[in-house]
Design an enzyme around this catalytic site. Structure first.
Site, PDB file in Angstrom:
ATOM      1  N   ASP A 198     -14.595 -12.600 -12.767  1.00  0.00           N
ATOM      2  CA  ASP A 198     -13.172 -12.914 -12.732  1.00  0.00           C
ATOM      3  C   ASP A 198     -12.370 -11.663 -13.076  1.00  0.00           C
ATOM      4  O   ASP A 198     -12.594 -11.024 -14.112  1.00  0.00           O
ATOM      5  CB  ASP A 198     -12.871 -14.035 -13.735  1.00  0.00           C
ATOM      6  CG  ASP A 198     -11.410 -14.396 -13.775  1.00  0.00           C
ATOM      7  OD1 ASP A 198     -10.999 -15.290 -13.015  1.00  0.00           O
ATOM      8  OD2 ASP A 198     -10.664 -13.761 -14.540  1.00  0.00           O
ATOM      9  N   GLY A 199     -11.444 -11.304 -12.213  1.00  0.00           N
ATOM     10  CA  GLY A 199     -10.703 -10.065 -12.403  1.00  0.00           C
ATOM     11  C   GLY A 199      -9.814 -10.056 -13.625  1.00  0.00           C
ATOM     12  O   GLY A 199      -9.632  -9.017 -14.271  1.00  0.00           O
TER      13      GLY A 199
ATOM     14  N   ASP B  89      -3.655  -8.379  -7.654  1.00  0.00           N
ATOM     15  CA  ASP B  89      -3.347  -8.758  -6.276  1.00  0.00           C
ATOM     16  C   ASP B  89      -4.165  -9.984  -5.872  1.00  0.00           C
ATOM     17  O   ASP B  89      -5.009  -9.916  -4.969  1.00  0.00           O
ATOM     18  CB  ASP B  89      -3.656  -7.558  -5.358  1.00  0.00           C
ATOM     19  CG  ASP B  89      -3.377  -7.837  -3.895  1.00  0.00           C
ATOM     20  OD1 ASP B  89      -2.620  -8.792  -3.614  1.00  0.00           O
ATOM     21  OD2 ASP B  89      -3.933  -7.128  -3.045  1.00  0.00           O
TER      22      ASP B  89
ATOM     23  N   SER C 182      -6.951  -1.551  -0.862  1.00  0.00           N
ATOM     24  CA  SER C 182      -6.487  -0.785  -2.024  1.00  0.00           C
ATOM     25  C   SER C 182      -7.593   0.001  -2.716  1.00  0.00           C
ATOM     26  O   SER C 182      -7.334   1.107  -3.213  1.00  0.00           O
ATOM     27  CB  SER C 182      -5.749  -1.692  -3.002  1.00  0.00           C
ATOM     28  OG  SER C 182      -6.351  -2.947  -3.104  1.00  0.00           O
TER      29      SER C 182
ATOM     30  N   GLU D 154     -14.343  -8.311  -7.957  1.00  0.00           N
ATOM     31  CA  GLU D 154     -14.261  -9.181  -6.784  1.00  0.00           C
ATOM     32  C   GLU D 154     -15.270 -10.295  -6.959  1.00  0.00           C
ATOM     33  O   GLU D 154     -16.453 -10.039  -7.180  1.00  0.00           O
ATOM     34  CB  GLU D 154     -14.532  -8.401  -5.498  1.00  0.00           C
ATOM     35  CG  GLU D 154     -14.540  -9.254  -4.249  1.00  0.00           C
ATOM     36  CD  GLU D 154     -13.271 -10.101  -4.091  1.00  0.00           C
ATOM     37  OE1 GLU D 154     -13.410 -11.324  -3.908  1.00  0.00           O
ATOM     38  OE2 GLU D 154     -12.161  -9.528  -4.174  1.00  0.00           O
TER      39      GLU D 154
ATOM     40  N   HIS E 231       0.809  -1.213   0.000  1.00  0.00           N
ATOM     41  CA  HIS E 231       0.000   0.000   0.000  1.00  0.00           C
ATOM     42  C   HIS E 231       0.845   1.267   0.000  1.00  0.00           C
ATOM     43  O   HIS E 231       0.415   2.294  -0.532  1.00  0.00           O
ATOM     44  CB  HIS E 231      -0.954  -0.020   1.192  1.00  0.00           C
ATOM     45  CG  HIS E 231      -2.039  -1.033   1.054  1.00  0.00           C
ATOM     46  ND1 HIS E 231      -2.745  -1.546   2.128  1.00  0.00           N
ATOM     47  CD2 HIS E 231      -2.553  -1.653  -0.051  1.00  0.00           C
ATOM     48  CE1 HIS E 231      -3.637  -2.414   1.696  1.00  0.00           C
ATOM     49  NE2 HIS E 231      -3.533  -2.506   0.388  1.00  0.00           N
TER      50      HIS E 231
ATOM     51  N   HIS F 179      -8.588  -8.038  -8.024  1.00  0.00           N
ATOM     52  CA  HIS F 179      -9.025  -8.766  -6.830  1.00  0.00           C
ATOM     53  C   HIS F 179      -9.165  -7.751  -5.699  1.00  0.00           C
ATOM     54  O   HIS F 179      -8.270  -7.597  -4.859  1.00  0.00           O
ATOM     55  CB  HIS F 179      -8.022  -9.866  -6.454  1.00  0.00           C
ATOM     56  CG  HIS F 179      -7.819 -10.895  -7.520  1.00  0.00           C
ATOM     57  ND1 HIS F 179      -7.082 -10.651  -8.671  1.00  0.00           N
ATOM     58  CD2 HIS F 179      -8.261 -12.181  -7.631  1.00  0.00           C
ATOM     59  CE1 HIS F 179      -7.079 -11.745  -9.427  1.00  0.00           C
ATOM     60  NE2 HIS F 179      -7.791 -12.680  -8.816  1.00  0.00           N
TER      61      HIS F 179
END
Length: 259
Positions: A139-140, A160, A99, A117, A19, A42
């Protein structure tokens, strides 16, 4: 599958590393008078309570962000400190931004955000705090492939995953390479955990061979508790904004003192 919940780990040392780099990169993008797009594959729930039973159970936040604040690991004016202060002003002193809410702090009305997500419970919480973004219950990786290059074209993609899907380590270099070809001006940041068995090493070697100009920031730290598997945090950034390498170097010195 999809069993991972970050509430047990929010604010840990890996989050601090990830971060701090993310907030620095976003602050650089926002410093220019041009719109940008933020995408995340994600996203998680976006907001965490460090006073929760989950956080208390692991103690990872106490060893991470709480210790960092007590000992001044982040200098005055650091972008992560400003994002954290804004979130705590809105949600209370134990709040910690994932994030998505770190990104929210730097986004302006001209900017855009897309968050994916797939975990149903995490997505439900995310929907309650991320009204500023386009949410994707999908699905990201598919979202990123469909939207890249985004509008506005300038921007940052954070990848991520939880890595609970073992195949991610093998397939991520190909995914990143494809996205980088489609979006040659985009900042593409991939986070990964450092584990004692070095299972990440092959993926990192392929990524650095494919993207020799990328910034690689990898730090080590003691395990959160006896037997805990993660002993470090890594971030590879394609097209890193100006100044991000300096922040990576500063963080390396901070984490070196923990070994």
């Amino acid at each position: 599958m999809l069993s991972y919940q970050h509430a047990y780990h929010a604010g840990n040392l890996a989050d601090l590393h990830k971060h701090a780099l993310l907030a620095t990169a976003l602050s650089r993008l926002a410093a220019k008078d041009k719109p940008f797009t933020y995408l995340e594959t994600h996203a998680g729930r976006g907001l965490y309570d460090l006073g929760s039973a989950q956080a208390a159970r692991t103690g990872e936040a106490a060893a991470g962000i709480a210790r960092a604040l007590d000992e001044g690991w982040l200098p005055a004016g650091h972008p992560l400190l400003s994002a954290l202060a804004a979130v705590r002003a809105a949600h209370g002193p134990d709040a910690y931004p994932g994030s998505p809410l770190i990104a929210r702090h730097f986004l302006r009305p001209v900017d855009a955000a897309h968050l994916a997500e797939l975990h149903p419970a995490e997505h439900a919480v995310l929907a309650s705090v991320a009204g500023f973004a386009h949410l994707h219950y999908s699905d990201g990786f598919q979202m990123a492939n469909a939207l890249i290059p985004p509008t506005p074209r300038r921007g940052l993609l954070l990848i991520d995953p939880s890595y609970e899907i073992k195949a991610d380590l093998a397939r991520l270099p190909g995914i990143v390479a494809r996205l980088a070809r489609k979006w040659n001006v985009g900042v593409i940041a991939l986070w990964y955990p450092v584990l004692p068995d070095a299972r990440h090493a092959g993926m990192v070697a392929q990524l650095t061979a494919d993207h020799p100009q990328a910034l690689l920031s990898q730090v080590g730290f003691p395990p959160a508790r006896p037997g805990h598997g993660m002993v470090g945090s890594g971030m590879l950034v394609i097209n890193p904004p100006f100044g991000l390498a300096d922040e990576a170097q500063r963080l390396a010195a901070v984490f070196a003192r923990l070994r």
